[in-house]
Design a protein around this motif. Structure first.
Motif: not given
Length: 217
Positions: A127-136, A149-154
């Motif tokens: 899991l990868y999170a930024v500012d209280g939100e799971i991004v990937v 919120s942004d599954p392609d970020r990584l």
């Protein structure tokens, strides 16, 4: 040719291997950027209970007692925290608290966070999170299926460590899915944080907090 996953194989070694793995076959490592260990501990224990300094061995004893009392269904009950560079690292022996999205999201308020969970009798996790939100977030053995919120970020760092972000077919797809999936997840965490965890990372004192006040299920 050097093995690029060699620094991470101790984290995924079976208990029968002659590899020094002080964490065992169920644990979660999580990382919090530019948050001090005491502040991370306070996030884990919002009720304000006292935290203690322990060695990893002492933490393991506390965890073993908790697991015995709860029959193992509530995780390890405790987390140990230390600082490595710009990141605070939290280790949960026998635990999976930060491997759950809702928990990591709460802990990652105002910061960047990464969690990798090993569970040989359940499901591994990243899991990868930024500012209280799971991004990937994804299961290392099925990285094509991602949520957040942004599954392609990584996608690019995933490609660099050999985790496929798009579906493939045939034998190559099977090999890519299963071979070395968990060490690749730890390699991805290291690429994001710049922290390569070694057995020596746990030699110093850990700031230990209880997480029994949180939902473990």
């Amino acid at each position: 040719m050097p093995d690029p996953l060699a620094p991470f194989r101790w984290l995924t070694a079976p208990a029968t291997d002659n590899v020094h793995n002080p964490l065992g076959d169920i644990f979660t490592l999580s990382f919090f950027h530019e948050v001090e260990p005491a502040d991370v501990a306070a996030r884990f224990e919002p009720a304000g209970a006292a935290v203690r300094s322990m060695t990893l061995g002492e933490l393991d004893d506390e965890v073993a007692e908790f697991v015995e009392e709860t029959d193992g269904g509530d995780g390890g009950g405790y987390v140990g925290i230390t600082r490595i560079g710009e990141w605070s690292m939290a280790v949960e022996p026998c635990g999976w608290h930060t491997a759950r999205g809702e928990n990591l999201a709460r802990l990652a308020q105002g910061c960047e966070a990464v969690a990798v969970g090993r569970h040989d009798y359940g499901e591994h996790s990243f899991l990868y999170a930024v500012d209280g939100e799971i991004v990937v977030a994804f299961t290392p053995h099925a990285p094509v299926t991602r949520w957040g919120s942004d599954p392609d970020r990584l996608k690019e760092p995933m490609r660099r460590v050999g985790l496929p972000s798009t579906a493939t077919t045939g034998k190559a797809a099977w090999d890519t899915r299963w071979d070395d999936a968990l060490p690749r997840a730890f390699a991805l965490a290291a690429r994001i944080t710049g922290v390569t965890v070694t057995p020596d990372s746990f030699d110093g004192p850990l700031l230990v907090a209880s997480i029994t006040g949180w939902s473990q299920v």
